[in-house]
Write an enzyme that holds these catalytic residues in place. Structure first.
Site, short mmCIF file in Angstrom:
data_model
loop_
_atom_site.label_atom_id
_atom_site.label_comp_id
_atom_site.label_asym_id
_atom_site.label_seq_id
_atom_site.Cartn_x
_atom_site.Cartn_y
_atom_site.Cartn_z
N LEU A 107 40.28 52.64 44.82
CA LEU A 107 39.00 52.06 45.25
C LEU A 107 38.84 50.75 44.48
CD1 LEU A 107 36.63 55.19 45.22
CD2 LEU A 107 37.71 54.12 47.20
N ASP A 108 38.38 49.71 45.16
CA ASP A 108 38.22 48.44 44.46
C ASP A 108 37.06 48.53 43.47
OD1 ASP A 108 35.70 47.43 45.64
OD2 ASP A 108 36.87 47.27 47.49
N ILE A 109 36.94 47.52 42.63
CA ILE A 109 36.00 47.57 41.51
C ILE A 109 34.55 47.71 41.96
CG2 ILE A 109 35.74 45.05 41.37
CD1 ILE A 109 35.80 45.42 38.26
N THR A 111 33.55 49.38 44.70
CA THR A 111 33.38 50.57 45.55
C THR A 111 33.24 51.80 44.67
OG1 THR A 111 34.71 49.57 47.31
CG2 THR A 111 34.41 51.96 47.39
#
Length: 269
Positions: A107-109, A111
């Protein structure tokens, strides 16, 4: 009984069998001091090294698969180490006595939500591989006007970085003004795919939360930054989804039974 090297090392949580086959072909793996080749077999009694480091190998009856659900908060990166020194999701995980933690997707930072980790490299590889079409669901809040034409485009498919991407389902969940919530699902996990799909239609994502991965939902009572072991039934369902046989962690059932049987309420005097 001997087993193929790639299976032994995958069971030890070092990676997927396919990835480890590349290590063997590159001469990075040795058994009892001799460089290994594809097709070599070994047992837990042999000394196996990867890049010169001895790998601790459990006997077959000691091998188990553990999977945990983690509620990722904002501002954590999904890599084991960050060159900028930012906090990573791995900083919050428990120790594992067998293997190492492998993230099932990222998951990106910006999210939040459900992130699964396992000590079984082959299970992680299959759950991420697009050929198994493992469903992911997200709660997404968008800013901007969303027309029926936009929704149709997102379900029909949009070219992103040369690939045709789409949502399998889009369900409106309400909102006020220019902010609206949607539940979306898709069966692949390309980098920032959910955000890029909405952005392709001129709509910005202001919040993104993963709520489901395969048969596993984000527990409603699991706080951000906290983790929880999946039980044997949940682990088996994950493995069945990608046609893999695993042995779930035995300690989980033992611990639950132990806690239930030993707790006795005593009336205070």
């Amino acid at each position: 009984m001997s087993e193929k090297l790639q299976k032994i090392l995958a069971n030890a949580g070092l990676g997927s069998r396919r990835e480890i086959e590349k290590w063997i072909a590159a001469g990075r793996v040795s058994v009892n001091g001799s460089i290994s080749t594809l097709g070599d077999r070994a047992t837990d009694k042999d000394t196996i090294r990867v890049d010169g480091q001895v790998i601790s190998i459990k006997a077959k009856d000691e091998i188990y698969t553990r999977v945990i659900a983690y509620h990722k908060p904002l501002d954590q990166v999904s890599t084991a180490k960050d060159p900028q020194g930012r906090e990573t999701v791995f900083d919050s995980l428990p120790r594992t006595k067998f293997g190492r933690w492998i993230s099932i997707g990222r998951l990106d930072i910006n999210t939040t939500g459900l992130l699964l980790f396992t000590n079984n490299g082959e299970l992680a590889h299959r759950l991420m591989h697009p050929s198994y079409q493992v469903e992911r669901k997200y709660a997404v809040r968008v800013f901007g006007e969303v027309t029926q034409e936009i929704l149709n485009n997102l379900k029909a498919g949009v070219l992103i970085d040369g690939d045709l991407c789409h949502f399998d389902s889009i369900i409106e969940k309400g909102g006020e003004g220019a902010n609206h919530w949607y539940e979306v699902s898709l069966a692949e996990g390309k980098n920032r795919e959910v955000r890029k799909l909405w952005q392709s239609q001129g709509v910005e994502v202001s919040r993104l939360i993963r709520t489901l991965y395969g048969p596993v939902e984000l527990p409603k009572d699991l706080s951000r930054g906290r983790w929880r072991d999946l039980d044997a039934d949940q682990i088996s369902k994950l493995a069945e989804l990608v046609k893999l046989k695993v042995t779930p962690r035995k300690e989980q059932a033992v611990q639950k039974k132990h806690k239930k049987s030993n707790f006795k309420w005593k009336k205070p005097r």
